[in-house]
Design a protein around this motif. Structure first.
Motif, mmCIF file in Angstrom:
data_model
loop_
_atom_site.group_PDB
_atom_site.id
_atom_site.type_symbol
_atom_site.label_atom_id
_atom_site.label_comp_id
_atom_site.label_asym_id
_atom_site.label_seq_id
_atom_site.Cartn_x
_atom_site.Cartn_y
_atom_site.Cartn_z
ATOM 1 N N GLU B 106 0.813 -1.204 0.000
ATOM 2 C CA GLU B 106 0.000 0.000 0.000
ATOM 3 C C GLU B 106 0.853 1.261 0.000
ATOM 4 O O GLU B 106 0.512 2.263 -0.621
ATOM 5 N N GLU B 107 1.984 1.172 0.704
ATOM 6 C CA GLU B 107 2.859 2.337 0.723
ATOM 7 C C GLU B 107 3.477 2.557 -0.651
ATOM 8 O O GLU B 107 3.569 3.684 -1.126
ATOM 9 N N ALA B 110 0.928 4.252 -2.742
ATOM 10 C CA ALA B 110 0.764 5.658 -2.386
ATOM 11 C C ALA B 110 1.888 6.494 -2.971
ATOM 12 O O ALA B 110 1.674 7.573 -3.519
ATOM 13 N N ARG B 111 3.115 5.953 -2.879
ATOM 14 C CA ARG B 111 4.249 6.705 -3.409
ATOM 15 C C ARG B 111 4.158 6.825 -4.920
ATOM 16 O O ARG B 111 4.508 7.843 -5.507
ATOM 17 N N ARG B 113 1.409 6.926 -6.715
ATOM 18 C CA ARG B 113 0.408 7.958 -7.012
ATOM 19 C C ARG B 113 1.028 9.345 -6.901
ATOM 20 O O ARG B 113 0.854 10.197 -7.773
ATOM 21 N N ALA B 114 1.784 9.526 -5.795
ATOM 22 C CA ALA B 114 2.408 10.832 -5.576
ATOM 23 C C ALA B 114 3.390 11.170 -6.690
ATOM 24 O O ALA B 114 3.403 12.286 -7.212
ATOM 25 N N ARG B 117 1.645 11.889 -10.091
ATOM 26 C CA ARG B 117 0.944 13.150 -9.989
ATOM 27 C C ARG B 117 1.928 14.310 -10.053
ATOM 28 O O ARG B 117 1.725 15.292 -10.752
ATOM 29 N N ARG B 118 3.049 14.156 -9.351
ATOM 30 C CA ARG B 118 4.042 15.220 -9.309
ATOM 31 C C ARG B 118 4.669 15.409 -10.677
ATOM 32 O O ARG B 118 4.889 16.527 -11.125
ATOM 33 N N ALA B 120 3.438 15.071 -13.416
ATOM 34 C CA ALA B 120 2.537 15.776 -14.309
ATOM 35 C C ALA B 120 2.337 17.213 -13.847
ATOM 36 O O ALA B 120 1.629 17.972 -14.482
ATOM 37 N N PRO B 125 -3.796 15.981 -4.728
ATOM 38 C CA PRO B 125 -4.114 14.596 -4.973
ATOM 39 C C PRO B 125 -5.411 14.443 -5.760
ATOM 40 O O PRO B 125 -5.681 13.427 -6.344
ATOM 41 N N ARG B 137 -7.110 8.124 -5.802
ATOM 42 C CA ARG B 137 -7.076 7.254 -4.652
ATOM 43 C C ARG B 137 -8.296 6.347 -4.654
ATOM 44 O O ARG B 137 -8.228 5.158 -4.438
#
Lengths: 226, 226
Positions: B106-107, B110-111, B113-114, B117-118, B120, B125, B137
DNA sequence: CAGAGCCCTAAGGAAAACTTAAAATAGCAT
DNA sequence: ATGCTATTTTAAGTTTTCCTTAGGGCTCTG
């Protein structure tokens, strides 16, 4: 390079602040979430180091508020070892990086460098010629803020001329850059497209140099700009 | 969203690949540094997960080569516990994030996704484009507060376009990021899906730029740009 | 003032994009 | 497994866009 350090542990704060200053950063310190939120809101930081376990308002909430308000400052979160679920929620709240306590100062500095470098690398090349703007990344152009509706060839023509503005560009040069090898030499497409472009961005902006080609330039009264 | 997973441990690879695919990513796998370097060089990934202890060529070297060649794809490095000096050199080689084994899947997600996103250029979020919202999410999207019912591909298409909104995105780019290596180039799936997406989020929101691709943008009255 | 160079307009035609429906595939529950 | 449903892909027909051509008129220059 100005940094906000939001950390409540006095010892760690002092030590970190010293290290950061040694590394050449300007550091403001916030001992609780309220102060952190206020400072982050009012001062323009290049980066924020945010402890999650802050008094008054916790770190994730502070971060969420900033992001909701549209703040894009990079945020590096500090968290206690093993609290990995904090990390997940922190990332999803908009954190840019994470570090688990205890950590080596050198690692923190490396991460900071990476963050700041990344945040700065966001400059996009925007072509400007007087009131005409062209954003190659977005493939979009505008005149005096008014978006232009250009066809593919019109766009490519404008793009090339903006790259070489204030220079006379020959028909041959244009043809060579806009088409592939085999193209009918005595065709008048370029002229036709010059006409269309002029109609869209303003006749004055493209000067004809008889026998040589065309030159894109700002209007007389625009020259002072940029 | 297409990802390169460079990891030699077969068990971990299989498990990670499955998790990533469950999360909606398209995953290519490289079992050694040579393959990783080759794939990263030729295919356009949105993110790379790179184990440092790879056979043939080690992770840091692979990363260094990519960066030297101008690749800016975000890279998340996996490393064994305690090897923190690797981290520092890895960061300075151009890594964007780090994760120490063992970690919670899960971590990692999450990373990821971050990172995506960054890369782009979005700090938030929650992706927003006028009245359209997409929460990566929750894998949910809405128009003017009204929840959207999207199929998997429709969602991924919208997601990618929201990450790169206001930019023209070519059909090729879309295909490359939504599918893995082998996909029939001259098929009109993208057009078909554009049609379906448009029907769901509003025709006006996706502009087609003939000869170049598509652009997702807010409606005229929602925001103005450039 | 004559001729070359340039501008303008409008229409034909071809490529690109859209639509629709049906076939193929994948996912799911029985 | 098996059949049912939802999703994805293919394919064909239709519409739209816009690139190119061509011809007449205008303008600058020698």
């Amino acid at each position: 390079m100005r940094i906000l350090l939001a950390e409540d542990d006095p010892d760690l704060s002092r030590q970190l602040k010293a290290s950061l200053q040694d590394a050449g950063y300007v550091v403001d310190h916030a001992p609780d979430g309220e102060e952190a939120h206020f400072l982050g809101d009012t001062e323009p930081y290049d980066c924020v180091i945010l402890d999650l376990g802050l008094p008054k308002i916790d770190g994730v909430s502070v971060l969420e508020r900033w992001r909701r308000d549209g703040k894009t400052t990079p945020v590096l979160i500090l968290t206690a070892r093993g609290a990995w679920s904090d990390k997940v929620s922190g990332f999803d709240a908009g954190a840019d990086d994470y570090l688990t306590k205890p950590f080596h100062t050198e690692e923190l500095l490396a991460r900071l460098r990476a963050l700041v470098r990344r945040a700065a690398g966001h400059a996009q090349p925007l072509l400007v010629c007087g009131g005409v703007r062209l954003d190659p990344r977005a493939a979009r152009a505008s005149v005096n803020g008014e978006p232009l509706r250009l066809t593919s060839l019109e766009y490519r023509l404008l793009h090339y001329m903006m790259l070489h503005q204030n220079r006379v560009i020959s028909r041959t040069e244009l043809v060579e850059h806009l088409y592939d090898q085999d193209f009918d030499r005595d065709s008048n497409t370029i002229e036709v497209f010059m006409g269309r472009l002029r109609k869209k961005i303003g006749t004055e902006r493209i000067e004809t140099v008889r026998g040589l080609g065309y030159r894109l330039k700002p209007l007389h009264n625009e020259v002072s700009e940029i």
